[in-house]
Design a protein around this motif. Structure first.
Motif, PDB file in Angstrom:
ATOM      1  N   THR A  73       8.875  66.920 -34.869  1.00 56.05           N
ATOM      2  CA  THR A  73       9.263  68.049 -35.401  1.00 56.05           C
ATOM      3  C   THR A  73       8.915  69.353 -34.753  1.00 56.05           C
ATOM      4  OG1 THR A  73       7.059  68.623 -36.635  1.00 56.05           O
ATOM      5  CG2 THR A  73       8.927  67.372 -37.809  1.00 56.05           C
ATOM      6  N   MET A  74       9.779  70.241 -34.576  1.00 61.24           N
ATOM      7  CA  MET A  74       9.314  71.705 -33.745  1.00 61.24           C
ATOM      8  C   MET A  74       9.398  72.811 -34.816  1.00 61.24           C
ATOM      9  SD  MET A  74       8.845  70.720 -30.563  1.00 61.24           S
ATOM     10  CE  MET A  74       8.782  72.190 -29.573  1.00 61.24           C
ATOM     11  N   CYS A  75       9.911  72.824 -35.901  1.00 58.51           N
ATOM     12  CA  CYS A  75      10.144  73.967 -36.592  1.00 58.51           C
ATOM     13  C   CYS A  75       9.332  73.598 -38.172  1.00 58.51           C
ATOM     14  CB  CYS A  75      11.466  74.526 -36.983  1.00 58.51           C
ATOM     15  SG  CYS A  75      12.602  73.270 -37.644  1.00 58.51           S
ATOM     16  N   TYR A  76       9.471  72.510 -38.432  1.00 56.74           N
ATOM     17  CA  TYR A  76       8.917  72.112 -39.898  1.00 56.74           C
ATOM     18  C   TYR A  76       7.397  72.136 -39.796  1.00 56.74           C
ATOM     19  CZ  TYR A  76       7.622  69.487 -43.843  1.00 56.74           C
ATOM     20  OH  TYR A  76       6.926  68.865 -45.068  1.00 56.74           O
ATOM     21  N   ALA A 126      18.908  66.054 -40.664  1.00 61.31           N
ATOM     22  CA  ALA A 126      17.430  66.650 -40.178  1.00 61.31           C
ATOM     23  C   ALA A 126      16.673  66.060 -41.360  1.00 61.31           C
ATOM     24  CB  ALA A 126      17.451  68.208 -40.406  1.00 61.31           C
ATOM     25  N   CYS A 178      13.551  66.598 -42.180  1.00 56.55           N
ATOM     26  CA  CYS A 178      12.695  67.692 -42.951  1.00 56.55           C
ATOM     27  C   CYS A 178      13.372  68.168 -43.863  1.00 56.55           C
ATOM     28  CB  CYS A 178      12.038  68.853 -41.976  1.00 56.55           C
ATOM     29  SG  CYS A 178      13.439  69.837 -41.309  1.00 56.55           S
ATOM     30  N   CYS A 195      14.168  66.438 -35.654  1.00 59.26           N
ATOM     31  CA  CYS A 195      13.620  65.407 -36.409  1.00 59.26           C
ATOM     32  C   CYS A 195      14.867  64.570 -37.000  1.00 59.26           C
ATOM     33  CB  CYS A 195      12.717  66.257 -37.941  1.00 59.26           C
ATOM     34  SG  CYS A 195      13.929  67.246 -38.640  1.00 59.26           S
ATOM     35  N   GLY A 212      14.663  72.811 -40.741  1.00 59.40           N
ATOM     36  CA  GLY A 212      16.102  72.897 -40.622  1.00 59.40           C
ATOM     37  C   GLY A 212      16.730  73.724 -39.663  1.00 59.40           C
ATOM     38  N   TYR A 213      15.517  74.310 -38.648  1.00 57.93           N
ATOM     39  CA  TYR A 213      16.248  74.961 -37.592  1.00 57.93           C
ATOM     40  C   TYR A 213      16.611  74.295 -36.080  1.00 57.93           C
ATOM     41  CZ  TYR A 213      14.599  78.680 -40.669  1.00 57.93           C
ATOM     42  OH  TYR A 213      14.346  79.457 -41.845  1.00 57.93           O
ATOM     43  N   CYS A 214      15.693  73.166 -35.876  1.00 59.52           N
ATOM     44  CA  CYS A 214      15.559  72.693 -34.535  1.00 59.52           C
ATOM     45  C   CYS A 214      16.361  71.503 -34.362  1.00 59.52           C
ATOM     46  CB  CYS A 214      14.112  72.543 -33.850  1.00 59.52           C
ATOM     47  SG  CYS A 214      13.388  71.158 -34.755  1.00 59.52           S
ATOM     48  N   ARG A 215      16.428  70.646 -35.321  1.00 61.23           N
ATOM     49  CA  ARG A 215      17.301  69.274 -35.293  1.00 61.23           C
ATOM     50  C   ARG A 215      16.242  68.360 -34.725  1.00 61.23           C
ATOM     51  NH1 ARG A 215      20.488  69.536 -39.468  1.00 61.23           N
ATOM     52  NH2 ARG A 215      20.664  71.706 -40.031  1.00 61.23           N
TER      53      ARG A 215
HETATM   54  S1  FES Z   1      11.774  69.937 -37.901  1.00 62.21           S
HETATM   55 FE1  FES Z   1      13.189  71.219 -37.248  1.00 62.21          FE
HETATM   56  S2  FES Z   1      14.838  70.652 -38.102  1.00 62.21           S
HETATM   57 FE2  FES Z   1      13.468  69.523 -38.963  1.00 62.21          FE
END
Ligand code: FES
Ligand code: SF4
Length: 305
Positions: free
Chosen positions: A17-20, A54, A56, A34, A29-32
């Motif tokens: 995960t990069m944004c969750y 995604a 998350c 996951c 829901g921003y980086c995809r």
């Molecule tokens: S962690 Fe970024 S979209 Fe799921």
């Protein structure tokens, strides 16, 4: 969502995960990064989902079946996501303070291409001091929104955000206005890359040369439970303690983080546990005792041969 697979559980198999960030509401829901494949929707409706999703942002259902690292399709799609994340991100790991604990660096190694195919000019920004303790290096930002959620949910008064749209988006420098808040330093811990760094630690040491120790103090603003990163007797930096997912266990205040830089300020508990996959664990003193015992055993075996 926690995925399980034969022989693996929890963090071994969870998608990157990069944004969750589980401690920040509405994150994800921003980086995809996951993305996973849902091969069976649920017991009631076993239809597979038509495209990778995604994880998350996908609700778990009874009987749902999810494929992550065993799906070539998912791995290929994740490779594409990493390529996108790296379009503007500079490859300055050798001089970046985040190196060694950077989520994007790990992701690049695990899922990235050896070379970029991007031919256009990368966008660059000037570095900005956001207050006396934090440096914003927008060029490295991957737009994960975590720092905005921290300012929104942990500090009293959010005055920064993402401005503009698409490839012109950037973190607004109004972030400077939250700097007076006691908990603003937590943006450093949640930033998955080196876009927000601790000015009191910048360029002092590579993280793998520092020795992290769990420590605490009696603090009126936060729990006072932190990790202090030592070089000899010098406290190079103070961070929150991280859980098994690499997230802050508890938010810590700026006084603990930036102002308590002597070992005498802290009650030192024990070496911080470092995951063995991390570069920081190389020759880690936490394992020295076991290592010595092991070498001792091997030497004895050699002597008796
Ligand atoms: S962690 Fe970024 S979209 Fe799921
Ligand atoms: S500065 Fe860091 S935490 Fe904030 S959006 Fe950019 S990458 Fe995420």
């Amino acid at each position: 969502m926690i995925v399980e697979q034969k022989g693996y559980t929890g963090e071994d198999i969870a998608p990157p995960t990069m944004c969750y960030y589980s401690k920040l509401k509405t994150s994800g829901g921003y980086c995809r990064t996951c993305i996973v494949k849902v091969t069976k929707g649920s017991t009631a409706n076993p239809t597979p989902m038509p495209k990778p999703v995604a994880s998350c942002r996908t609700a778990v259902m009874d009987g749902m079946e999810v494929v992550n690292i065993t799906s070539p399709e998912v791995l290929e799609a994740r490779k594409g996501v990493v390529e996108f994340l790296l379009i503007n991100h500079p490859l300055d790991c050798p001089i970046c303070d985040q190196a060694g604990e950077c989520n994007l660096q790990d992701l690049g190694y695990e899922h990235g291409l050896a070379k970029t195919r991007y031919e256009f000019e990368r966008r660059t920004f000037d570095k900005i001091d956001i207050g006396p303790h934090i440096k914003l290096h927008m060029t490295r930002c991957i737009m994960c929104f975590r720092c905005i959620k921290v300012a929104d949910q942990i500090t009293d008064d959010r005055s920064h955000g993402m401005i503009f749209r698409g490839d012109a988006s950037e973190i607004s420098t109004y972030i400077e206005n939250v700097i007076d808040n006691d908990f603003s330093g937590n943006v450093i811990d949640v930033c998955p890359v080196g876009a927000l760094t601790d000015r009191t630690f910048r360029f002092k040491s590579r993280v793998w040369f520092a020795k992290p120790m769990d420590a605490h103090r009696d603090c009126k603003k936060c729990s006072g439970k932190v990790a202090i990163w030592l070089k000899g007797e010098e406290v190079l930096r103070v961070t929150s303690r991280k859980d098994r997912w690499g997230e802050a266990e508890e938010w810590i205040c700026n006084e603990c983080r930036f102002e308590k830089k002597h070992t005498s300020d802290w009650v030192i508990e024990k070496p911080t546990h470092i995951d063995r996959h991390s570069v920081i664990s190389q020759n880690h003193y936490e394992n020295l005792k076991d290592l010595k015992l092991d070498i001792g055993k091997q030497q004895k075996q050699l002597e008796t041969k």
